[in-house]
Design a protein around this motif. Structure first.
Motif, PDB file in Angstrom:
ATOM      1  N   GLU A 192       0.828  -1.217   0.000  1.00 47.82           N
ATOM      2  CA  GLU A 192       0.000   0.000   0.000  1.00 47.82           C
ATOM      3  C   GLU A 192       0.861   1.265   0.000  1.00 47.82           C
ATOM      4  O   GLU A 192       0.529   2.244  -0.644  1.00 47.82           O
ATOM      5  CB  GLU A 192      -0.926   0.015   1.224  1.00 47.82           C
ATOM      6  CG  GLU A 192      -2.055  -0.976   1.180  1.00 47.82           C
ATOM      7  CD  GLU A 192      -3.130  -0.597   0.189  1.00 47.82           C
ATOM      8  OE1 GLU A 192      -3.387   0.609  -0.001  1.00 47.82           O
ATOM      9  OE2 GLU A 192      -3.702  -1.524  -0.415  1.00 47.82           O
ATOM     10  N   MET A 193       1.963   1.224   0.752  1.00 44.03           N
ATOM     11  CA  MET A 193       2.788   2.420   0.919  1.00 44.03           C
ATOM     12  C   MET A 193       3.964   2.470  -0.049  1.00 44.03           C
ATOM     13  O   MET A 193       4.747   3.418  -0.025  1.00 44.03           O
ATOM     14  CB  MET A 193       3.305   2.488   2.363  1.00 44.03           C
ATOM     15  CG  MET A 193       2.188   2.670   3.364  1.00 44.03           C
ATOM     16  SD  MET A 193       2.782   2.782   5.036  1.00 44.03           S
ATOM     17  CE  MET A 193       3.740   4.292   4.986  1.00 44.03           C
ATOM     18  N   ASP A 194       4.111   1.428  -0.871  1.00 43.64           N
ATOM     19  CA  ASP A 194       5.186   1.360  -1.852  1.00 43.64           C
ATOM     20  C   ASP A 194       6.566   1.450  -1.185  1.00 43.64           C
ATOM     21  O   ASP A 194       7.391   2.302  -1.525  1.00 43.64           O
ATOM     22  CB  ASP A 194       5.020   2.447  -2.917  1.00 43.64           C
ATOM     23  CG  ASP A 194       5.850   2.135  -4.159  1.00 43.64           C
ATOM     24  OD1 ASP A 194       6.076   0.938  -4.418  1.00 43.64           O
ATOM     25  OD2 ASP A 194       6.278   3.082  -4.834  1.00 43.64           O
ATOM     26  N   CYS A 195       6.778   0.580  -0.195  1.00 43.83           N
ATOM     27  CA  CYS A 195       8.081   0.485   0.462  1.00 43.83           C
ATOM     28  C   CYS A 195       8.322  -0.981   0.830  1.00 43.83           C
ATOM     29  O   CYS A 195       7.516  -1.847   0.506  1.00 43.83           O
ATOM     30  CB  CYS A 195       8.158   1.396   1.686  1.00 43.83           C
ATOM     31  SG  CYS A 195       7.002   0.974   2.990  1.00 43.83           S
ATOM     32  N   SER A 196       9.411  -1.260   1.501  1.00 38.06           N
ATOM     33  CA  SER A 196       9.736  -2.650   1.837  1.00 38.06           C
ATOM     34  C   SER A 196       9.047  -3.083   3.135  1.00 38.06           C
ATOM     35  O   SER A 196       8.808  -2.260   4.013  1.00 38.06           O
ATOM     36  CB  SER A 196      11.248  -2.818   1.986  1.00 38.06           C
ATOM     37  OG  SER A 196      11.689  -2.163   3.147  1.00 38.06           O
ATOM     38  N   PRO A 197       8.736  -4.380   3.257  1.00 39.63           N
ATOM     39  CA  PRO A 197       8.145  -4.891   4.489  1.00 39.63           C
ATOM     40  C   PRO A 197       9.063  -4.687   5.708  1.00 39.63           C
ATOM     41  O   PRO A 197       8.587  -4.473   6.819  1.00 39.63           O
ATOM     42  CB  PRO A 197       7.949  -6.384   4.223  1.00 39.63           C
ATOM     43  CG  PRO A 197       7.919  -6.519   2.749  1.00 39.63           C
ATOM     44  CD  PRO A 197       8.779  -5.417   2.215  1.00 39.63           C
TER      45      PRO A 197
END
Length: 184
Positions: free
Chosen positions: A151-156
């Motif tokens: 959703e946030m376009d970043c890594s887990p």
């Protein structure tokens, strides 16, 4: 017998020669060809029986393991459509809550509304927007780190790190409040 010592170290041969009549035939076989033939026939039968016992043992072990796996699987299966009690329409699947927000949850859609003290609410407002967003996804939408990252376009890993930091900041404020209360 002493000259065949290595041969007799084999467990199958040792068990065959435990029978005194087989041992006697073995001693006579050097001088008597008939004894040698009888001994060979007896050993063939003995070996066939040993192989059959080994084969049945392996089959029994295999099928009992498979049977146990199948029974464990059946025991652990959820029967979601079976009624909970006789005469009722209530099933296990009807008890699972929907992922959609219920009317009770619709009233509370902001994290500050569920925080119990003003200091916790103030600390929440001091958090970065990323941390607030992650906590909102985590608490209200029940998303895991991977889904929040998408959703946030970043890594887990980044989501996990920010979520842990945000929760630790809120916990530290809560711990300070508890310490203040116990010191009075």
């Amino acid at each position: 017998m002493k000259e065949h010592k290595k041969l007799l170290e084999d467990r199958l041969l040792m068990s065959f020669y435990e029978d005194p009549s087989n041992r006697a035939l073995f001693k006579r076989k050097r001088y008597d060809t008939r004894a040698s033939q009888v001994l060979d026939e007896r050993f063939k039968l003995y070996y066939l029986k040993a192989r059959m016992v080994s084969y049945t043992d392996k089959l029994t072990r295999h099928y009992s393991r498979e049977f146990d796996k199948q029974k464990r699987f059946q025991r652990n299966q959820l029967h979601l459509d079976t009624p909970q009690e006789k005469g009722e329409d209530l099933t296990a699947i009807s008890l699972i809550p929907d992922k959609d927000i219920t009317t009770d949850d619709a009233v509370v859609k902001a994290i500050p509304d569920i925080l119990p003290t003003e200091t916790l609410q103030k600390k929440y407002h001091e958090l970065s927007e990323e941390k607030k967003t992650i906590l909102t996804y985590f608490v209200f939408d029940r998303l895991n780190n991977k889904e929040i990252a998408a959703e946030m376009d970043c890594s887990p890993q980044n989501v996990s790190k920010l979520k842990i930091k945000a929760l630790n900041e809120l916990r530290s404020v809560e711990a300070n409040e508890r310490d203040k209360e116990t010191s009075f």
